[in-house]
Design a protein around this motif. Structure first.
Motif, PDB file in Angstrom:
ATOM      1  N   ARG A  16      13.673  20.812  13.878  1.00  0.00           N
ATOM      2  CA  ARG A  16      14.764  19.846  13.774  1.00  0.00           C
ATOM      3  C   ARG A  16      15.925  20.410  12.962  1.00  0.00           C
ATOM      4  N   LEU A  17      17.129  20.053  13.387  1.00  0.00           N
ATOM      5  CA  LEU A  17      18.333  20.389  12.625  1.00  0.00           C
ATOM      6  C   LEU A  17      18.657  19.204  11.729  1.00  0.00           C
ATOM      7  N   ILE A  18      18.821  19.461  10.426  1.00  0.00           N
ATOM      8  CA  ILE A  18      19.118  18.402   9.462  1.00  0.00           C
ATOM      9  C   ILE A  18      20.484  18.669   8.853  1.00  0.00           C
ATOM     10  N   ILE A  19      21.364  17.669   8.876  1.00  0.00           N
ATOM     11  CA  ILE A  19      22.711  17.803   8.318  1.00  0.00           C
ATOM     12  C   ILE A  19      22.827  16.936   7.067  1.00  0.00           C
ATOM     13  N   GLY A  20      23.215  17.556   5.943  1.00  0.00           N
ATOM     14  CA  GLY A  20      23.415  16.833   4.686  1.00  0.00           C
ATOM     15  C   GLY A  20      22.284  17.062   3.695  1.00  0.00           C
ATOM     16  N   ASP A  21      22.649  17.257   2.422  1.00  0.00           N
ATOM     17  CA  ASP A  21      21.642  17.494   1.373  1.00  0.00           C
ATOM     18  C   ASP A  21      20.698  16.312   1.225  1.00  0.00           C
ATOM     19  N   ARG A  22      21.264  15.078   1.240  1.00  0.00           N
ATOM     20  CA  ARG A  22      20.421  13.911   1.043  1.00  0.00           C
ATOM     21  C   ARG A  22      19.456  13.722   2.218  1.00  0.00           C
ATOM     22  N   GLU A  23      19.957  13.988   3.438  1.00  0.00           N
ATOM     23  CA  GLU A  23      19.104  13.865   4.621  1.00  0.00           C
ATOM     24  C   GLU A  23      17.984  14.905   4.593  1.00  0.00           C
ATOM     25  N   TRP A  24      18.310  16.110   4.085  1.00  0.00           N
ATOM     26  CA  TRP A  24      17.285  17.163   3.993  1.00  0.00           C
ATOM     27  C   TRP A  24      16.196  16.764   2.996  1.00  0.00           C
ATOM     28  N   ALA A  25      16.623  16.233   1.843  1.00  0.00           N
ATOM     29  CA  ALA A  25      15.654  15.797   0.839  1.00  0.00           C
ATOM     30  C   ALA A  25      14.763  14.699   1.399  1.00  0.00           C
ATOM     31  N   ALA A  26      15.363  13.759   2.151  1.00  0.00           N
ATOM     32  CA  ALA A  26      14.584  12.669   2.743  1.00  0.00           C
ATOM     33  C   ALA A  26      13.625  13.210   3.800  1.00  0.00           C
ATOM     34  N   HIS A  27      14.082  14.196   4.576  1.00  0.00           N
ATOM     35  CA  HIS A  27      13.222  14.765   5.614  1.00  0.00           C
ATOM     36  C   HIS A  27      12.000  15.456   5.014  1.00  0.00           C
ATOM     37  N   THR A  28      12.217  16.237   3.944  1.00  0.00           N
ATOM     38  CA  THR A  28      11.090  16.964   3.342  1.00  0.00           C
ATOM     39  C   THR A  28      10.081  16.026   2.692  1.00  0.00           C
ATOM     40  N   ARG A  29      10.469  14.758   2.462  1.00  0.00           N
ATOM     41  CA  ARG A  29       9.521  13.773   1.926  1.00  0.00           C
ATOM     42  C   ARG A  29       8.941  12.878   3.012  1.00  0.00           C
ATOM     43  N   SER A  30       9.404  13.034   4.238  1.00  0.00           N
ATOM     44  CA  SER A  30       9.001  12.135   5.318  1.00  0.00           C
ATOM     45  C   SER A  30       7.545  12.369   5.729  1.00  0.00           C
ATOM     46  N   LYS A  31       6.935  11.345   6.295  1.00  0.00           N
ATOM     47  CA  LYS A  31       5.545  11.439   6.743  1.00  0.00           C
ATOM     48  C   LYS A  31       5.387  12.509   7.814  1.00  0.00           C
ATOM     49  N   SER A  32       6.347  12.582   8.726  1.00  0.00           N
ATOM     50  CA  SER A  32       6.272  13.548   9.819  1.00  0.00           C
ATOM     51  C   SER A  32       6.264  14.978   9.287  1.00  0.00           C
ATOM     52  N   HIS A  33       7.194  15.277   8.372  1.00  0.00           N
ATOM     53  CA  HIS A  33       7.272  16.635   7.817  1.00  0.00           C
ATOM     54  C   HIS A  33       6.017  16.971   7.019  1.00  0.00           C
ATOM     55  N   LEU A  34       5.573  16.045   6.192  1.00  0.00           N
ATOM     56  CA  LEU A  34       4.378  16.293   5.382  1.00  0.00           C
ATOM     57  C   LEU A  34       3.141  16.477   6.253  1.00  0.00           C
ATOM     58  N   HIS A  35       3.096  15.756   7.383  1.00  0.00           N
ATOM     59  CA  HIS A  35       1.977  15.918   8.320  1.00  0.00           C
ATOM     60  C   HIS A  35       1.963  17.328   8.890  1.00  0.00           C
TER      61      HIS A  35
END
Length: 400
Positions: A347-366
């Motif tokens: 996935r392409l993630i745009i924005g520092d806050r969105e990246w931080a949220a993505h790395t904490r997301s259930k999908s990413h952690l899975h």
């Protein structure tokens, strides 16, 4: 709410309440118009404010709702392209709608050629924004990013765009505890059903939508069909009379639960919008935002009505309101347009806050957990090539 009819699904103010205070911008667009835009809204609302409300020495109260539409009235943020003669159904197809029919990758490639700066800011999958930027360039000959920069650099401009249209504005933000808000929104859906929501949708489906469904032309991305409540009951409406009563009842309940979920998600997006757009954007062109707590409706008079009246009266009289506006700390180092690719999730993630949220997301952690298990099993199984090449260091836990 600009569309005629459909008073329940759009939560229009009741006729009784409308008689207490004059309302504008309600029920005047034909539901068959599919390309009514925020520009159309602004072009009708601004003259109303200037020549009908201010001219009578009255104060306009903009109620929302859709914050993007509110922004169009407060700031110089929109871009006029081709003139649109009326709100009657247009025979000529809208260019933005035409562009949205293209593949996402092709759209983004075209934008990269004519406006690389804007292309770098937009996610390739965000078809609507990419198409709009392309439309702006095609119809003005100027890159969208250049026009936005010109607006921000005008006197009184800032991060939100051009200068405020009405300098003496203030924002009253009614917010509630999340649990109280969720419960209230669920109850609102139940009240809508009790008030005749299904009959309203069924009638609209038979009058306007049945032919589109038969021809597979249903479009939930434009016009009135964007409203929350249409696609949630689509399956129920198109199968009604063609399935068993038990199946129909299940589809109905599925639609009701979906409507509750999407309504709660929309409320969260609205709150996020207020925080990110109005509270985290420093600059002279952002009006003060006053928070009013509405979790406990029993305290409406003390927590909402009384402080709101005091704030508004202070503005009218030109003095400092007794309440302090809300403030949120701004992270000066935050980059809203940074681009990172999560190879783990593709996935392409745009924005520092969105990246931080993505790395904490259930999908990413899975995916992270799954990858670490594979690496651990590989080490335990001794899957090596030459001199232990399969060994991987896990000292750095911040995997992409």
């Amino acid at each position: 709410q600009v569309y005629k009819g459909l008073d329940i699904i759009t939560n229009k103010v009741s006729p009784q309440e409308q008689r207490l205070c004059r309302h504008h911008m309600i029920s005047f667009v034909d539901p068959l118009v599919s390309n009514y835009t925020v520009v159309d809204f602004r072009d009708k609302a601004v003259p109303l404010i200037s020549f009908h409300i201010f001219a009578r020495d009255k104060i306009p109260i903009v109620v929302g709702g859709t914050n993007y539409y509110i922004e169009s009235l407060l700031w110089k943020v929109l871009i006029n392209t081709k003139e649109k003669p009326s709100t009657a159904p247009r025979l000529a197809s809208d260019r933005k709608v035409e562009l949205e029919q293209l593949d996402s990758a092709e759209l983004h490639r075209r934008l990269s050629q004519v406006d690389p700066e804007m292309a770098a800011k937009l996610h390739p999958h965000d078809k609507r924004k990419v198409a709009r930027s392309l439309q702006v360039f095609e119809e003005t000959g100027i890159p969208h990013s250049e026009i936005l920069q010109q607006q921000q650099e005008e006197e009184g401009g800032g991060p939100l765009g051009g200068p405020l249209k009405y300098p003496h504005s203030c924002i009253l933000w009614l917010h509630a505890d999340q649990a109280a808000l969720d419960a209230r929104l669920e109850q609102r859906v139940d009240d809508m059903v009790a008030a005749g929501l299904l009959e309203e949708l069924r009638d609209f489906h038979h009058r306007y939508n049945q032919e589109k469904v038969a021809e597979n032309r249903q479009d939930y991305q434009h016009g009135i069909f964007q409203s929350i409540g249409f696609k949630e009951f689509h399956e129920y409406l198109v199968s009604e009379g063609n399935c068993s009563p038990e199946t129909s009842a299940l589809l109905l309940e599925k639609g009701i639960q979906a409507l509750k979920q999407v309504t709660k998600r929309y409320a969260r997006r609205q709150n996020k919008w207020v925080r990110n757009r109005f509270l985290k954007r420093p600059g002279p062109n952002v009006p003060p935002v006053y928070g009013l707590e509405v979790s406990d409706l029993q305290r409406w008079e003390e927590d909402v009505l009384k402080p709101a009246l005091e704030i508004v009266e202070s503005f009218i009289q030109g003095r400092q309101p007794p309440a302090e506006p809300l403030r949120m700390e701004q992270d000066e180092k935050e980059n809203k347009r940074s681009r990172r690719v999560c190879e783990l999730c593709d996935r392409l993630i745009i924005g520092d806050r969105e990246w931080a949220a993505h790395t904490r997301s259930k999908s990413h952690l899975h995916h992270l957990k799954k990858r670490r298990k594979l690496e651990a099993s590989g080490r335990a199984g001794g899957t090596v090539g030459d001199s232990g090449d399969a060994e991987t260091s896990d000292e750095d836990g911040s995997l992409p």
